[in-house]
Scaffold this motif. Structure first.
Motif, PDB file in Angstrom:
ATOM      1  N   LYS A  24      96.888  61.941   6.246  1.00  0.00           N
ATOM      2  CA  LYS A  24      95.928  62.928   6.754  1.00  0.00           C
ATOM      3  C   LYS A  24      94.493  62.500   6.446  1.00  0.00           C
ATOM      4  N   VAL A  25      94.274  61.953   5.259  1.00  0.00           N
ATOM      5  CA  VAL A  25      92.940  61.455   4.910  1.00  0.00           C
ATOM      6  C   VAL A  25      92.564  60.310   5.835  1.00  0.00           C
ATOM      7  N   ASP A  26      93.516  59.401   6.090  1.00  0.00           N
ATOM      8  CA  ASP A  26      93.230  58.270   6.977  1.00  0.00           C
ATOM      9  C   ASP A  26      92.851  58.748   8.373  1.00  0.00           C
ATOM     10  N   ARG A  27      93.487  59.804   8.852  1.00  0.00           N
ATOM     11  CA  ARG A  27      93.146  60.329  10.175  1.00  0.00           C
ATOM     12  C   ARG A  27      91.710  60.855  10.197  1.00  0.00           C
ATOM     13  N   ILE A  28      91.330  61.533   9.103  1.00  0.00           N
ATOM     14  CA  ILE A  28      89.945  62.024   9.016  1.00  0.00           C
ATOM     15  C   ILE A  28      88.964  60.859   9.061  1.00  0.00           C
ATOM     16  N   LEU A  29      89.237  59.822   8.288  1.00  0.00           N
ATOM     17  CA  LEU A  29      88.321  58.680   8.224  1.00  0.00           C
ATOM     18  C   LEU A  29      88.280  57.938   9.551  1.00  0.00           C
ATOM     19  N   SER A 355      76.989  55.375  -0.946  1.00  0.00           N
ATOM     20  CA  SER A 355      76.837  56.427   0.067  1.00  0.00           C
ATOM     21  C   SER A 355      75.408  56.943   0.164  1.00  0.00           C
ATOM     22  N   SER A 356      74.577  56.561  -0.779  1.00  0.00           N
ATOM     23  CA  SER A 356      73.210  57.105  -0.814  1.00  0.00           C
ATOM     24  C   SER A 356      72.349  56.591   0.332  1.00  0.00           C
ATOM     25  N   ARG A 357      72.795  55.513   0.968  1.00  0.00           N
ATOM     26  CA  ARG A 357      72.009  54.941   2.076  1.00  0.00           C
ATOM     27  C   ARG A 357      72.358  55.574   3.427  1.00  0.00           C
ATOM     28  N   CYS A 358      73.271  56.528   3.430  1.00  0.00           N
ATOM     29  CA  CYS A 358      73.700  57.148   4.689  1.00  0.00           C
ATOM     30  C   CYS A 358      72.620  58.080   5.247  1.00  0.00           C
ATOM     31  N   ASP A 359      72.647  58.242   6.552  1.00  0.00           N
ATOM     32  CA  ASP A 359      71.623  59.049   7.217  1.00  0.00           C
ATOM     33  C   ASP A 359      71.923  60.539   7.171  1.00  0.00           C
ATOM     34  N   SER A 364      77.683  60.506   4.333  1.00  0.00           N
ATOM     35  CA  SER A 364      77.702  60.209   2.901  1.00  0.00           C
ATOM     36  C   SER A 364      79.025  60.631   2.277  1.00  0.00           C
ATOM     37  N   ILE A 365      79.502  61.826   2.647  1.00  0.00           N
ATOM     38  CA  ILE A 365      80.773  62.316   2.114  1.00  0.00           C
ATOM     39  C   ILE A 365      81.917  61.418   2.571  1.00  0.00           C
ATOM     40  N   LEU A 366      81.900  61.020   3.837  1.00  0.00           N
ATOM     41  CA  LEU A 366      82.974  60.182   4.378  1.00  0.00           C
ATOM     42  C   LEU A 366      82.999  58.812   3.710  1.00  0.00           C
ATOM     43  N   ILE A 367      81.845  58.253   3.406  1.00  0.00           N
ATOM     44  CA  ILE A 367      81.799  56.951   2.726  1.00  0.00           C
ATOM     45  C   ILE A 367      82.399  57.070   1.326  1.00  0.00           C
ATOM     46  N   ARG A 368      82.054  58.154   0.620  1.00  0.00           N
ATOM     47  CA  ARG A 368      82.654  58.352  -0.709  1.00  0.00           C
ATOM     48  C   ARG A 368      84.164  58.572  -0.598  1.00  0.00           C
ATOM     49  N   GLU A 395      84.259  68.994  -0.487  1.00  0.00           N
ATOM     50  CA  GLU A 395      82.871  68.957  -0.018  1.00  0.00           C
ATOM     51  C   GLU A 395      82.826  68.816   1.504  1.00  0.00           C
ATOM     52  N   TYR A 396      83.741  68.020   2.049  1.00  0.00           N
ATOM     53  CA  TYR A 396      83.803  67.824   3.496  1.00  0.00           C
ATOM     54  C   TYR A 396      84.198  69.117   4.203  1.00  0.00           C
ATOM     55  N   ALA A 397      85.123  69.868   3.602  1.00  0.00           N
ATOM     56  CA  ALA A 397      85.541  71.145   4.192  1.00  0.00           C
ATOM     57  C   ALA A 397      84.351  72.080   4.375  1.00  0.00           C
ATOM     58  N   LYS A 398      83.425  72.052   3.436  1.00  0.00           N
ATOM     59  CA  LYS A 398      82.277  72.953   3.481  1.00  0.00           C
ATOM     60  C   LYS A 398      81.279  72.591   4.576  1.00  0.00           C
TER      61      LYS A 398
END
Length: 546
Positions: A24-29, A355-359, A364-368, A395-398
């Motif tokens: 399920k995580v892989d599908r999100i990514l 992840s700090s370089r994300c726009d 950023s959450i997805l990279i982490r 955090e992603y859910a929010k």
């Protein structure tokens, strides 16, 4: 309150549920992270490049292969040692049947066969003292390496072993290389073979090496100069980077009080739900000067405060690279140079900075999330990787506007956190975050169904907050610096109870923040200050309602 004694098994079993979670995580990514496959490749390349750079630094003390060629005539010797185990009955054991135990650490046990003899210890301690004195007199007098050990506290002194060998006493390099080749590497290979599956393919080296002095008098005065009391000189709960951490005592136990290494899993079966925890084990210490305690670097542990006298130790953080003979037998892209356990550790460590370089926040959450998912790929039993993956999912859910979608991701988050809890139920931070996650799930469920949420969910929230508070109280009683995590858990627990209008109970929970505010043992960080101040404000509100 309903019985939640089986809460730790709510979603975890050995039937492969973890595979479903990861799919399920892989599908999100794969659906939400642009160029997910390339991002993974780039991240792993960056991790391996970082490891390779550190491997160059490691060469200053020689690799296992180079030392063995240097000392070909001298046969290595495995020093007698014993394992310390824990199990779910709440007992810590030495040299019991390992098939039913959780391995914690080893220690050498023959007083006549130390890792370092007294002459070598005197040379190392003398060089460290000379360096500290020179740096005090003139901070620019010696060019020192930048330590990669990141948990120094006031009252602690450190000296990089390579700096001592290069700038103070050249004999130290031969002393350490001989100890590594003749004693430490053979000991680690023999003891940790069951725990490091790829051990035979690895060539050990020293990732970092430090002489550390815990000066209790300075630490206690710096903690609270007006009262000269506190936890003493030690290190907070942390994990090391590398594969195996070797801690060698450099002075006699009679010269200090307190100290030692406390491993988180020593609390197995010791966390009472009410009252005082029963028979909490003592911190693990070497049997004498020159002797060692060693454990996997990814085991979370604390340096318990030294409360009297001065305690000196030498810590060697061992890492490894693939043996050249192994690499020659594989296509360069088919096998990584970095050991799997260290790859996982570096992925966790670098997740936030990368992840700090994300726009955007979502990216950023997805990279982490990707970093922690990859960490689990290389270390499936790494509780912290599951923990961090669960929190990035929460955090992603929010970020989701659709409540039903947020609810589904929150459930996946809790599945990952429960997986972490099944691996290690002794992490107070994890219990606190499980409480937060279940509160979030309760809110989403209520918003979605227009009902009061899961019938048992509120009891589960309270169970985890209460357990977190108990764990942190044990660590505080032991003399470990966990003030930030304890304050956070206390505020969350108190707020949960206050939101149910149980103000008397909330006051009982939050009162320790009043004590923390008026009797601080440490100079608090701004974030901890905010937590304590928020807790005291909530406490005053609850008291006004009684």
């Amino acid at each position: 309150m309903e019985d939640v004694s089986d809460v730790s098994t709510r979603t975890y079993d050995d039937g492969g549920h973890e595979t479903i979670f990861l799919e399920k995580v892989d599908r999100i990514l794969n659906t939400s992270l642009e160029n997910a496959s390339q991002s993974k490749e780039d991240t792993l390349a960056m991790i391996d490049a970082s490891h390779a750079k550190d491997a160059e630094f490691c060469a200053s003390l020689g690799t296992e292969e180079s030392i063995s060629m240097r000392n070909a005539a001298a046969a290595p010797k495995i020093i007698p040692y014993e394992w310390m185990y824990a199990n779910e009955d709440g007992e810590n054991h030495f040299n019991e049947d390992p098939s039913v135990m959780i391995p914690l650490a080893i220690r050498t046990i023959d007083l006549n066969q130390p890792i370092l003899d007294q002459e070598s210890i005197s040379i190392i301690r003398g060089a460290a003292e000379n360096m500290w004195e020179a740096v005090r007199a003139n901070p620019q007098s010696i060019s020192t390496s930048s330590s990669r050990f990141t948990y120094q506290r006031k009252g602690n002194y450190e000296a990089h072993l390579v700096d001592l060998a290069d700038n103070v006493d050249g004999r130290i390099r031969n002393i350490i290389m001989d100890a590594l080749g003749q004693k430490i590497y053979p000991l680690v290979r023999d003891a940790f073979r069951p725990l490091i599956t790829e051990l035979d393919d690895l060539n050990f080296c020293v990732y970092d090496s430090l002489v550390i002095r815990y000066n209790s008098t300075e630490a206690l005065m710096m903690d609270n100069p007006s009262k000269a009391q506190g936890f003493g000189a030690g290190q907070p709960l942390h994990r090391d980077l590398g594969l195996v951490s070797v801690n060698i005592m450099l002075n006699a136990a009679e010269e200090f009080t307190g100290g030692g290494t406390f491993l988180e899993n020593q609390l197995r079966g010791k966390i009472a739900e009410e009252g005082v925890a029963e028979d909490v084990p003592s911190p693990l210490k070497s049997i004498g000067a020159g002797h060692a305690v060693a454990h996997l670097s990814n085991q979370r542990h604390a340096g318990v405060g030294t409360t009297e006298g001065v305690r000196d130790i030498l810590v060697l953080f061992l890492t490894a690279s693939r043996k050249s003979s192994v690499l020659h037998n594989f296509n360069e892209k088919s096998i990584n140079v970095t050991p799997d356990m260290e790859r996982a550790a570096r992925l966790k460590t670098n997740a936030r900075s990368n992840s700090s370089r994300c726009d955007t926040l979502e990216e950023s959450i997805l990279i982490r999330m990707m970093h922690h998912r990859l960490a689990i790929q290389f270390a499936p039993a790494d509780e912290e990787a599951w923990h961090y993956l669960g929190m990035t999912l929460l955090e992603y859910a929010k970020t989701k506007k659709e409540t039903q979608k947020a609810l589904e991701i929150a459930r996946l988050s809790i599945s990952c956190l429960n997986q972490a809890f099944a691996i290690n139920p002794c992490d107070g931070r994890l219990c606190n975050n499980l409480g937060l996650a279940h509160e979030t799930l309760l809110a989403y469920t209520t918003a979605t169904t227009k009902e009061s949420g899961f019938r048992n969910e509120d009891s589960v929230v309270e169970y985890y907050y209460k357990r977190s508070a108990r764990i942190h109280q044990i660590y505080e009683d032991l003399g470990c610096d966990i003030s930030f995590d304890y304050a956070s858990a206390t505020l969350n627990y108190g707020l949960h109870i206050a939101n149910k209008d149980d103000f008397e109970h909330a006051v009982q929970i939050l009162m320790r923040l009043r004590y923390a505010d008026t009797d601080a043992k440490f100079v608090r960080s701004p974030e901890e200050d905010r937590i304590v101040n928020d807790g005291v404000t909530l406490l005053d509100f609850c008291m006004s309602k009684i």
